[in-house]
Structures are given as C-alpha cells and as structure tokens.
Scaffold this active site. Structure first.
Site, mmCIF file in Angstrom:
data_model
loop_
_atom_site.group_PDB
_atom_site.id
_atom_site.type_symbol
_atom_site.label_atom_id
_atom_site.label_comp_id
_atom_site.label_asym_id
_atom_site.label_seq_id
_atom_site.Cartn_x
_atom_site.Cartn_y
_atom_site.Cartn_z
ATOM 1 C CG ASN A 80 8.475 -1.945 0.100
ATOM 2 O OD1 ASN A 80 7.933 -2.031 1.207
ATOM 3 N ND2 ASN A 80 8.991 -0.817 -0.371
ATOM 4 N NE ARG A 94 10.308 6.107 8.302
ATOM 5 C CZ ARG A 94 9.289 5.900 7.464
ATOM 6 N NH1 ARG A 94 9.367 4.914 6.564
ATOM 7 N NH2 ARG A 94 8.224 6.663 7.507
ATOM 8 N N PRO A 119 0.794 -1.228 0.000
ATOM 9 C CG PRO A 119 -0.101 -1.099 2.132
ATOM 10 C CD PRO A 119 0.546 -2.055 1.184
ATOM 11 C CG ASN A 120 -0.270 4.332 1.335
ATOM 12 O OD1 ASN A 120 -1.238 4.872 0.802
ATOM 13 N ND2 ASN A 120 -0.339 3.785 2.527
ATOM 14 N NE ARG A 138 3.983 6.673 1.670
ATOM 15 C CZ ARG A 138 4.227 5.429 2.027
ATOM 16 N NH1 ARG A 138 4.674 4.550 1.145
ATOM 17 N NH2 ARG A 138 4.005 5.040 3.250
ATOM 18 C CG HIS A 184 11.381 -2.147 4.184
ATOM 19 N ND1 HIS A 184 10.004 -2.123 4.120
ATOM 20 C CD2 HIS A 184 11.718 -3.302 4.798
ATOM 21 C CE1 HIS A 184 9.537 -3.221 4.676
ATOM 22 N NE2 HIS A 184 10.551 -3.959 5.090
ATOM 23 C CB ALA A 207 1.655 0.215 6.334
ATOM 24 C CD GLU A 267 11.326 -7.340 5.410
ATOM 25 O OE1 GLU A 267 11.841 -8.352 5.952
ATOM 26 O OE2 GLU A 267 10.675 -6.495 6.037
ATOM 27 N NE ARG A 273 7.222 4.423 9.733
ATOM 28 C CZ ARG A 273 6.097 4.546 9.012
ATOM 29 N NH1 ARG A 273 5.734 3.586 8.182
ATOM 30 N NH2 ARG A 273 5.356 5.624 9.103
ATOM 31 C CE1 TYR A 304 8.880 5.163 2.829
ATOM 32 C CE2 TYR A 304 7.296 6.963 2.925
ATOM 33 C CZ TYR A 304 7.812 5.791 3.441
ATOM 34 O OH TYR A 304 7.252 5.231 4.570
HETATM 35 C C1 DQA Z 1 8.293 1.105 3.568
HETATM 36 C C2 DQA Z 1 8.415 1.322 5.082
HETATM 37 C C3 DQA Z 1 7.094 1.099 5.776
HETATM 38 O O1 DQA Z 1 7.221 1.344 7.172
HETATM 39 C C4 DQA Z 1 6.043 2.061 5.228
HETATM 40 O O2 DQA Z 1 4.789 1.809 5.816
HETATM 41 C C5 DQA Z 1 5.951 2.029 3.745
HETATM 42 C C6 DQA Z 1 7.188 1.952 2.973
HETATM 43 C C7 DQA Z 1 9.601 1.454 2.829
HETATM 44 O O3 DQA Z 1 9.734 1.051 1.684
HETATM 45 O O4 DQA Z 1 10.450 2.170 3.376
HETATM 46 O O5 DQA Z 1 4.882 2.150 3.168
HETATM 47 O O6 DQA Z 1 8.016 -0.263 3.331
#
Ligand code: DQA
Length: 147
Positions: free
Chosen positions: A75, A108, A11-12, A19, A101, A78, A99, A112, A24
């Site tokens: 990735n 952070r 998501p997002n 964003r 990120h 959240a 994984e 997280r 990011y």
């Molecule tokens: C993320 C880190 C997560 O905590 C966050 O919710 C994201 C992006 C990252 O790529 O840094 O949506 O996965």
C-alpha cells in the site's frame, strides 16, 4: 521452508485510526499489523510489516526484497499515484506484488484512479479496509503454494 511476505506501507498510513476515519476507518496500523501477524501464522507464512513516509526508504526496502521475500504486499499511499521510482523498483525486484488500498480509490477523486503500482501488480484489493491486507496474505499463500 516458510515463505516470506513483506508488507510495505507508504506515507501517512502511520496516522491510521485518527486520519480521516470516515475514509480509512478506526483501525490503527498496529491493529492491522497484529491481524496480519495472526493471519500469516494461520497460513504458515512469515510476515514482515513496515511503514515509511519516505519514498527513497520504500525504494530501498523494495530493492532489498529481491531474493529475500517471496511476495510483496504494497500500500504505497499517495505514492501509488505519483511514484515512477517505486514502480521501477517493483518491476526490478522480481517478486510478485499484491497492491492493497484501504479505500476504494476508484470511488474517489480522479487523481486517485491511476496507480503506477498496478503496472507491477499481479492483483489489487481496494475498498475493504484493513481486511484487504489479510485477503492479500491469503492470495500470497495461494501464490506460493501454486508457484
Ligand atoms: C490509500 C489511497 C491513497 O489514494 C491515499 O493517498 C492513501 C491511502 C488507501 O489505502 O486507501 O494514503 O492508499
């Protein structure tokens, strides 16, 4: 046979570029996909790149990866920190998981710092922005090569 890598984004991540760029970066998800496509080509991998805001859709894609992809790069956004459903799907699919990120989740907020995905992952790349995806593809190529 060409090894196949599925790159899943949660998501997002569709909002990358606009964003919270201080966290990011300015690269869009399409930029990252294009870089992955180029890197996969150079490494002799086939890559499928997907994003969803829906937990169930991510679970479906992970389930479908069994027997069709050789490595999963994930990735989960959240959902990394909340989703037992995604963890269970990753454990069930019997495909090695890397994984990724963009941000360094350990620098952070406390919430997280815990990742459900990590329990299913061979390794994690965090904090290197979009380049982390390319590094994950390199690791995937090595994994496939060495078996
Ligand atoms: C993320 C880190 C997560 O905590 C966050 O919710 C994201 C992006 C990252 O790529 O840094 O949506 O996965």
């Amino acid at each position: 046979m060409t090894a196949s890598v599925l790159v899943l984004n949660g998501p997002n991540l569709n909002l990358l570029g606009t964003r919270e760029p201080e966290t990011y970066g300015r690269e869009t998800l399409a930029d990252i996909e294009a870089a992955c496509t180029r890197r996969a080509e150079a490494l002799g991998l086939a890559v499928t790149f997907r994003q969803s805001n829906a937990e169930g859709e991510l679970v479906d894609w992970i389930q479908q990866a069994r027997g069709t992809h050789d490595v999963l790069v994930v990735n989960a956004g959240a959902y990394t920190h909340t989703s037992v459903a995604i963890l269970d799907a990753l454990l069930a699919c019997e495909v090695p998981v890397i994984e990724v990120h963009l941000s360094n989740i350990h620098r952070r907020e406390d919430f997280r710092h815990h990742s459900y995905v990590s329990r299913a992952a061979v390794g994690m790349i965090a904090g290197l922005g979009g380049h982390g995806y390319e590094l994950a593809l390199e690791a995937a190529a090595r994994m496939v090569e060495t078996g």
